[in-house]
Design a protein around this motif. Structure first.
Motif, PDB file in Angstrom:
ATOM      1  N   GLY A   1       7.744   6.836  -3.083  1.00  0.00           N
ATOM      2  CA  GLY A   1       6.795   7.206  -1.860  1.00  0.00           C
ATOM      3  C   GLY A   1       5.412   6.330  -1.803  1.00  0.00           C
ATOM      4  O   GLY A   1       5.201   5.625  -2.743  1.00  0.00           O
ATOM      5  N   LEU A   2       4.402   6.896  -0.877  1.00  0.00           N
ATOM      6  CA  LEU A   2       3.335   6.251  -0.850  1.00  0.00           C
ATOM      7  C   LEU A   2       2.282   6.949  -1.808  1.00  0.00           C
ATOM      8  O   LEU A   2       2.373   8.120  -2.251  1.00  0.00           O
ATOM      9  CB  LEU A   2       2.898   6.387   0.491  1.00  0.00           C
ATOM     10  CG  LEU A   2       3.535   5.779   1.650  1.00  0.00           C
ATOM     11  CD1 LEU A   2       2.947   6.354   3.162  1.00  0.00           C
ATOM     12  CD2 LEU A   2       3.307   4.381   1.718  1.00  0.00           C
ATOM     13  N   ARG A   3       1.262   6.371  -2.127  1.00  0.00           N
ATOM     14  CA  ARG A   3       0.282   6.807  -3.123  1.00  0.00           C
ATOM     15  C   ARG A   3      -0.567   7.736  -2.391  1.00  0.00           C
ATOM     16  O   ARG A   3      -0.701   7.586  -1.030  1.00  0.00           O
ATOM     17  CB  ARG A   3      -0.689   5.737  -3.475  1.00  0.00           C
ATOM     18  CG  ARG A   3       0.083   4.779  -4.418  1.00  0.00           C
ATOM     19  CD  ARG A   3      -1.141   3.571  -4.725  1.00  0.00           C
ATOM     20  NE  ARG A   3      -0.270   2.423  -5.398  1.00  0.00           N
ATOM     21  CZ  ARG A   3      -0.721   1.291  -5.246  1.00  0.00           C
ATOM     22  NH1 ARG A   3      -1.792   1.152  -4.543  1.00  0.00           N
ATOM     23  NH2 ARG A   3      -0.176   0.413  -5.833  1.00  0.00           N
ATOM     24  N   ASP A   4      -0.958   8.800  -3.076  1.00  0.00           N
ATOM     25  CA  ASP A   4      -1.899  10.144  -2.397  1.00  0.00           C
ATOM     26  C   ASP A   4      -3.132   9.263  -1.747  1.00  0.00           C
ATOM     27  O   ASP A   4      -3.653   9.648  -0.881  1.00  0.00           O
ATOM     28  CB  ASP A   4      -2.249  11.298  -3.146  1.00  0.00           C
ATOM     29  CG  ASP A   4      -0.770  11.786  -3.676  1.00  0.00           C
ATOM     30  OD1 ASP A   4       0.040  11.774  -2.950  1.00  0.00           O
ATOM     31  OD2 ASP A   4      -0.920  12.668  -4.746  1.00  0.00           O
ATOM     32  N   SER A   5      -3.459   8.081  -2.288  1.00  0.00           N
ATOM     33  CA  SER A   5      -4.833   7.777  -1.993  1.00  0.00           C
ATOM     34  C   SER A   5      -4.605   6.631  -0.896  1.00  0.00           C
ATOM     35  O   SER A   5      -5.786   6.300  -0.115  1.00  0.00           O
ATOM     36  CB  SER A   5      -5.327   6.911  -3.033  1.00  0.00           C
ATOM     37  OG  SER A   5      -4.652   5.833  -3.450  1.00  0.00           O
ATOM     38  N   TYR A   6      -3.541   6.589  -0.421  1.00  0.00           N
ATOM     39  CA  TYR A   6      -3.263   5.632   0.704  1.00  0.00           C
ATOM     40  C   TYR A   6      -3.203   6.368   2.209  1.00  0.00           C
ATOM     41  O   TYR A   6      -2.569   6.933   2.789  1.00  0.00           O
ATOM     42  CB  TYR A   6      -1.811   4.886   0.821  1.00  0.00           C
ATOM     43  CG  TYR A   6      -1.859   3.787   1.535  1.00  0.00           C
ATOM     44  CD1 TYR A   6      -2.696   2.914   2.035  1.00  0.00           C
ATOM     45  CD2 TYR A   6      -0.347   3.562   2.116  1.00  0.00           C
ATOM     46  CE1 TYR A   6      -2.318   1.793   2.631  1.00  0.00           C
ATOM     47  CE2 TYR A   6       0.004   2.577   2.876  1.00  0.00           C
ATOM     48  CZ  TYR A   6      -1.067   1.403   3.197  1.00  0.00           C
ATOM     49  OH  TYR A   6      -0.922   0.520   3.942  1.00  0.00           O
ATOM     50  N   LYS A   7      -4.770   6.545   2.531  1.00  0.00           N
ATOM     51  CA  LYS A   7      -4.824   7.253   3.701  1.00  0.00           C
ATOM     52  C   LYS A   7      -5.033   6.504   4.932  1.00  0.00           C
ATOM     53  O   LYS A   7      -4.686   6.989   6.219  1.00  0.00           O
ATOM     54  CB  LYS A   7      -6.358   8.044   3.394  1.00  0.00           C
ATOM     55  CG  LYS A   7      -6.181   8.872   2.368  1.00  0.00           C
ATOM     56  CD  LYS A   7      -5.546  10.225   2.516  1.00  0.00           C
ATOM     57  CE  LYS A   7      -5.605  11.277   1.190  1.00  0.00           C
ATOM     58  NZ  LYS A   7      -4.529  12.023   1.079  1.00  0.00           N
TER      59      LYS A   7
ATOM     60  N   TRP B   1      -3.823   3.141   6.803  1.00  0.00           N
ATOM     61  CA  TRP B   1      -2.696   2.305   6.672  1.00  0.00           C
ATOM     62  C   TRP B   1      -2.936   0.824   6.799  1.00  0.00           C
ATOM     63  O   TRP B   1      -2.500   0.072   7.730  1.00  0.00           O
ATOM     64  CB  TRP B   1      -1.497   2.619   7.480  1.00  0.00           C
ATOM     65  CG  TRP B   1      -0.826   3.892   7.010  1.00  0.00           C
ATOM     66  CD1 TRP B   1      -1.425   5.200   6.266  1.00  0.00           C
ATOM     67  CD2 TRP B   1       0.434   4.619   7.458  1.00  0.00           C
ATOM     68  NE1 TRP B   1      -0.367   6.115   6.013  1.00  0.00           N
ATOM     69  CE2 TRP B   1       0.643   5.981   6.741  1.00  0.00           C
ATOM     70  CE3 TRP B   1       1.648   4.060   8.229  1.00  0.00           C
ATOM     71  CZ2 TRP B   1       1.791   6.410   6.845  1.00  0.00           C
ATOM     72  CZ3 TRP B   1       2.598   4.567   8.272  1.00  0.00           C
ATOM     73  CH2 TRP B   1       2.844   5.854   7.649  1.00  0.00           C
TER      74      TRP B   1
END
Length: 73
Positions: A32-38, A40
């Motif tokens: 999945g995506l990193r939590d920090s990738y707010k 895009w």
């Protein structure tokens, strides 16, 4: 990964449907995506700087220039 199914225009073609299903199975198996990738930024979203008082904020801005793009592009 075989992406030839992307070139099939008939979306009800079984080869296309199998390709989509295979891609989704692969995608859901990934961590999945990193939590920090707010924002895009790796997918075309841009940053805008907004100044309010003496504090600068980074806000997410939607890029409308690709409205109507097709997945095959």
């Amino acid at each position: 990964m075989d992406k030839s199914w992307l070139n099939i225009r008939n979306r009800v073609d079984q080869r296309y449907r199998d390709g989509v299903e295979g891609f989704l199975n692969w995608a859901f198996s990934q961590p999945g995506l990193r939590d920090s990738y707010k924002v895009w930024d790796l997918h075309g979203e841009v940053l805008a700087r907004v100044e309010n008082s003496n504090v600068t904020h980074r806000d997410e801005v939607e890029d409308d220039s690709n409205v109507g793009d097709d997945i095959t592009e």
